[in-house]
Design a protein around this motif. Structure first.
Motif, short mmCIF file in Angstrom:
data_model
loop_
_atom_site.label_atom_id
_atom_site.label_comp_id
_atom_site.label_asym_id
_atom_site.label_seq_id
_atom_site.Cartn_x
_atom_site.Cartn_y
_atom_site.Cartn_z
N UNK A 106 5.74 -12.54 -10.43
CA UNK A 106 6.29 -11.28 -9.92
C UNK A 106 7.38 -10.80 -10.87
N UNK A 107 7.05 -9.84 -11.71
CA UNK A 107 8.06 -9.37 -12.68
C UNK A 107 9.17 -8.60 -11.98
N UNK A 108 10.30 -8.53 -12.60
CA UNK A 108 11.40 -7.71 -12.09
C UNK A 108 11.08 -6.25 -12.38
N UNK A 109 11.04 -5.45 -11.32
CA UNK A 109 10.69 -4.03 -11.45
C UNK A 109 11.88 -3.21 -10.99
N UNK A 110 12.39 -2.39 -11.88
CA UNK A 110 13.53 -1.55 -11.50
C UNK A 110 13.08 -0.51 -10.49
N UNK A 111 13.96 -0.20 -9.54
CA UNK A 111 13.60 0.75 -8.49
C UNK A 111 14.65 1.83 -8.34
N UNK A 112 14.49 2.59 -7.28
CA UNK A 112 15.40 3.70 -7.03
C UNK A 112 16.23 3.48 -5.77
N UNK A 113 16.28 2.20 -5.31
CA UNK A 113 17.06 1.89 -4.12
C UNK A 113 16.25 1.91 -2.84
N UNK A 114 15.06 2.47 -2.89
CA UNK A 114 14.23 2.50 -1.68
C UNK A 114 13.52 1.15 -1.51
N UNK A 115 13.22 0.82 -0.28
CA UNK A 115 12.43 -0.38 -0.01
C UNK A 115 10.97 -0.04 -0.28
N UNK A 116 10.31 -0.89 -1.05
CA UNK A 116 8.91 -0.63 -1.44
C UNK A 116 7.98 -1.36 -0.48
N UNK A 117 7.22 -0.59 0.29
CA UNK A 117 6.30 -1.12 1.29
C UNK A 117 4.87 -0.93 0.79
N UNK A 118 4.08 -1.98 0.87
CA UNK A 118 2.66 -1.88 0.53
C UNK A 118 1.81 -2.21 1.73
N UNK A 119 0.80 -1.42 2.00
CA UNK A 119 -0.16 -1.69 3.07
C UNK A 119 -1.48 -2.09 2.44
N UNK A 120 -1.98 -3.27 2.79
CA UNK A 120 -3.22 -3.81 2.22
C UNK A 120 -4.31 -3.78 3.28
N UNK A 121 -5.42 -3.07 2.99
CA UNK A 121 -6.49 -2.98 3.99
C UNK A 121 -7.80 -2.57 3.34
N UNK A 122 -8.90 -2.97 3.99
CA UNK A 122 -10.23 -2.50 3.60
C UNK A 122 -10.67 -1.32 4.47
N UNK A 123 -9.76 -0.82 5.32
CA UNK A 123 -10.15 0.14 6.36
C UNK A 123 -9.54 1.53 6.17
N UNK A 124 -9.22 1.89 4.95
CA UNK A 124 -8.68 3.22 4.72
C UNK A 124 -9.81 4.23 4.59
N UNK A 125 -10.53 4.41 5.67
CA UNK A 125 -11.63 5.39 5.77
C UNK A 125 -11.86 5.61 7.26
N UNK A 126 -13.01 6.11 7.65
CA UNK A 126 -13.30 6.30 9.08
C UNK A 126 -13.39 4.92 9.74
#
Length: 827
Positions: free
Chosen positions: A454-474
């Protein structure tokens, strides 16, 4: 020159030729033999010349010379033997055989000839006759290690492995350094499931000759069989360094790398094998690796090429079926897998794959039949039992279901592996059962999966949320999630959706893509590449929306791409995984005091854990009751849950309700005709006419929501409640009666009802559930009052307040980050 002088001159040349041969002057010897034969066609000259040529491995010319000798002396054992050896060395054992027999007819005590005859017979696929020849050879030369080795080979061909092992050991007792016997014995004991002994034999081989590629290959195979992946790779790599152009050795190394989880290196080795041997079976192994990396096109090309060359390659048909299923082409997958089981009907793995493809194609009957075949072929195989239980539930085929479920639960409680946790949620299991099964499953899924950097990634102060799913459709999950994604506070949260499922091109897909800051399609990336992509984005909290449901990519999570990983929404239970830190729930689904049944830290939202979308459209034109096959005046009980959630005990209750409410019907969801037939049979067995069951086929969401308004009361299921289907009913104003269960999956409807302000519709026993449903069916005024409260709740309840839910969830994310964030993070 007269005859006597010619003979004397030929004899002199013969003697000179033999002397030149003895002194290593080969070319001179050849010329002298030819000169001698030009003067006189003599058997002895031919035999000696043949011996010289045979010593030079010039078997074609040697054979011609021996044949000339045989023509002069048809009964000469030496001439017959020379012809036999020449033919045999040229790969013509059937032609050599009669000459060996001619020698033995006159000289039956020659052990070496009996041995050679045995080899010729073995090469013709006649191991029983070869055994007889070898035993005769050993009668005359019992101390010859090579003959003992040959006898062992024949016995192994006859599947008499214990005798073969004894023969190899006899060879080694005569010559402890007999390399072929050591190697073959090592392979034999390895095949017998004794990898440690094979390892010791391999160690002897490389101690005797460190440059023995076969010894290192045996060490690699033995370590692989013993599960010592690192040692298997190291030993196999040494073998390849000793003989880099040997495709068998490179194939072994590729297999070892694949087993060790070093998939990119394995792919490179498989490709190297195919470069050396284009028709190698490594093509199928490479296809399997590419399938694991979600390179469907690459896998398909390899498999079609392999099958063009070898149309009866069972494994290639199987992997082709798996690949087509992975590409969501279930009908083509079924065709391929039917070929596989036709070629090898005794292979349970082929039937298991066929069942999976049939399930994907929503063909429940062939899936059940295939799983029953697996059970007959391999009764102790746990995954087949688990899938059979699930498929019979999908079909509402309950005839032997209780016995199957008891067997499954018993095995699971005894520590069985290979039992998918999701299927246990709809079975009568406890929270402790579900955690134990999930932990075993998580360990299997995480085995051999290394963590990504996990590399160090500079940010803008916001919390980075990721949603992982196979269901991003109907999909049901998308219907719940859409508004939440739109309502996230982008000033405080950077939200990325990671899609591992199909792009169906639907309006829902477009809406979800627009709802988030970044939408990343990972479907065609390998698990490792997907995890690396997430890690490279510097995601702080990765939220898994799949758990152990269909099309989950658990290995992505096992690689730990984010410092905090959360189980939420898609899977109503613990994942039992050390790579999942938090489960999001509420006080109804996980009451205080039950935390020990979850491997994750339990974080509760203040209201229901399930989001809802206030923008779910309900079709303006509702169908009539007649359109849906419903009576105009009768009371309509309904349940639009998936059929696998129905149980015989629950159906008993529903049958009693139908009998107690004249003119009533039960309206059920059924996309499969098998469900219709099975449930009508079950109804008849309970004294309920078939026409009192009405079945609702699949419809687009807006139309499906509109038809809810034709029903009077939604009846929930247990032990697995309505989840999205309960939200659908409440959103349309249809009251839901539920019975609170003993696990997360059985408490979701209670959470929804309490949040929407209708806690009186939650019961705590089947008897109370039945009494409440019957009371409401007989009290139209009370039912109307409940429906009016639901209409008001659409605007007043936290259940349908997307802004409030988003703020509550974001507060939870902040609390989670403060608890689990790496030291020194200021956010």
């Amino acid at each position: 020159m007269d005859c006597s002088e010619t003979a004397e001159r030929a004899a002199a040349l013969h003697r000179q030729a033999v002397a030149a041969q003895r002194e290593g002057r080969v070319r001179e010897a050849v010329a002298l033999f030819q000169q001698a034969l030009a003067l006189r066609k003599d058997v002895d000259i031919y035999l000696d010349f043949g011996g010289l040529l045979a010593g030079l491995s010039q078997w074609g010319p040697a054979g011609a010379v021996y044949a000339a000798a045989l023509k002069l002396a048809p009964d000469s054992p030496d001439a017959h033997y020379g012809v036999a050896l020449s033919l045999h060395a040229q790969g013509r054992p059937a032609e050599a055989e009669p000459h060996y027999r001619a020698v033995l007819a006159g000289c039956p005590g020659l052990g070496a000839v009996w041995n050679n005859l045995g080899v010729a017979l073995q090469e013709q696929g006649r191991p029983a006759e070869a055994e007889t020849a070898y035993r005769e050879a050993l009668r005359h030369q019992p101390e010859d290690a090579g003959t003992w080795k040959n006898l062992a080979v024949a016995l192994d061909s006859l599947c008499r492995t214990d005798e073969a092992e004894a023969a190899y050991r006899a060879a080694l007792s005569r010559n402890p350094e007999h390399a072929v016997s050591l190697n073959n014995l090592g392979g034999l004991v390895l095949a017998a499931g004794r990898p440690d002994e094979a390892w010791r034999i391999g160690c002897r081989m490389v101690a005797l000759n460190p440059a023995d590629r076969n010894g290192w290959m045996l060490l690699g195979n033995a370590a692989h069989a013993a599960g010592r992946r690192g040692e298997a790779v190291r030993a196999s790599a040494v073998a390849v360094r000793l003989a880099p152009d040997d495709p068998a050795l490179r194939h072994n190394l590729a297999n070892a790398l694949a087993a060790a989880g070093r998939r990119e290196e394995a792919v490179a080795e498989y490709r190297a094998v195919l470069g050396l041997q284009p028709d190698s079976p490594a093509a199928v192994d490479l296809a399997m690796e590419l399938l694991g990396q979600h390179d469907m096109a690459g896998a398909l090309a390899l498999l079609r090429g392999a099958l063009a060359r070898h149309p009866d390659h069972v494994l290639a048909w199987r992997i082709l079926g798996q690949t087509l299923a992975g590409a969501l082409r279930p009908d083509a997958a079924l065709d391929a897998l039917r070929r596989a089981v036709a070629l090898d009907p005794g292979d349970p793995a082929g039937w298991e794959d066929l069942a999976a493809a049939a399930t994907l194609a929503d063909r429940v009957a062939p899936s059940i039949e295939a799983l029953r075949r697996v059970r007959r072929l391999s009764p102790a195989y746990n995954p087949a039992l688990a899938q059979l239980v699930q498929q019979q539930r999908h079909a509402c085929d309950w005839r032997d279901l209780s016995a199957l479920e008891r067997d499954l639960i018993g095995r699971m409680r005894a520590g069985a592996l290979g039992v998918p946790p999701f299927g246990l949620l709809a079975v009568d299991t406890t929270l402790a059962d579900q955690r134990a099964a999930a932990e075993r499953w998580a360990r299997q899924k995480a085995h051999g999966v290394p963590a990504v950097a996990r590399p160090t990634v500079s940010g803008d102060g916001r919390l980075r949320i990721g949603y992982l799913s196979a269901d991003f459709h109907e999909h049901a999950t998308a219907y719940l999630m859409a508004e939440l994604l739109e309502r996230h506070d982008r000033a405080r949260f950077a939200v990325t959706a990671y899609s591992t499922g199909i792009d169906d091109g639907s309006p829902m897909r477009r809406r979800l893509t627009a709802a988030v800051e970044r939408f990343v399609d990972l479907r065609d990336r390998s698990d490792r590449a997907a995890a690396q992509a997430i890690a490279a984005d510097g995601i702080d909290i990765l939220v898994d929306l799949k758990g152990y449901t269909a099309f989950a990519r658990t290995a992505i999570l096992a690689a730990r791409p984010a410092p905090v990983q959360v189980n939420w929404l898609g899977y109503p239970g613990t994942m039992g995984a050390d790579f999942i830190d938090v489960i999001l729930a509420d006080a109804a689904t996980i009451p205080p005091g039950e935390e020990s049944f979850y491997s994750e830290a339990v974080v509760r939202l203040p209201h229901c854990y399930q989001p809802n979308d206030r923008h779910r459209a309900i079709a303006e034109r509702a169908p009539s009751r007649a359109d849906c096959g419903l009576p105009e005046d009768g009371f309509v009980f309904c349940c639009f849950n998936s059929p696998y959630k129905l149980t015989p005990a629950l159906f008993d209750v529903w049958a009693r309700l139908l009998r107690a409410v004249p003119g009533s019907v039960l309206w059920l969801y059924a996309g499969n005709p098998l469900v219709v037939g099975n449930l009508r049979r079950e109804a008849a067995a309970r004294g309920v006419a078939a026409e009192r069951l009405v079945f609702a086929p699949p419809r687009p969401l807006a139309e499906h929501l509109a038809r809810h308004r034709l029903a009077d009361l939604f009846l929930d299921t247990l032990p697995y409640n309505a989840h999205t289907t309960a939200s659908d009913a409440l959103w349309t104003g249809l009251p839901v009666v539920t019975c609170r269960g003993a696990t997360f999956a059985g408490r979701v409807a209670a959470s929804l009802l309490e949040t929407v302000g209708l806690p009186e519709l939650v019961t705590d026993s089947p008897a109370a559930y039945e009494a409440l449903a019957l009371g409401l069916a007989r009290d139209p005024a009370r039912l109307a009052e409940l429906k009016a409260r639901l209409v008001a709740a659409r605007t007043a309840s936290p259940l349908f307040d997307g802004d409030r839910f988003a703020r509550d969830l974001e507060d939870a994310y902040r609390a989670i980050w403060q608890r689990f964030a790496p030291a020194g993070d200021p956010r």
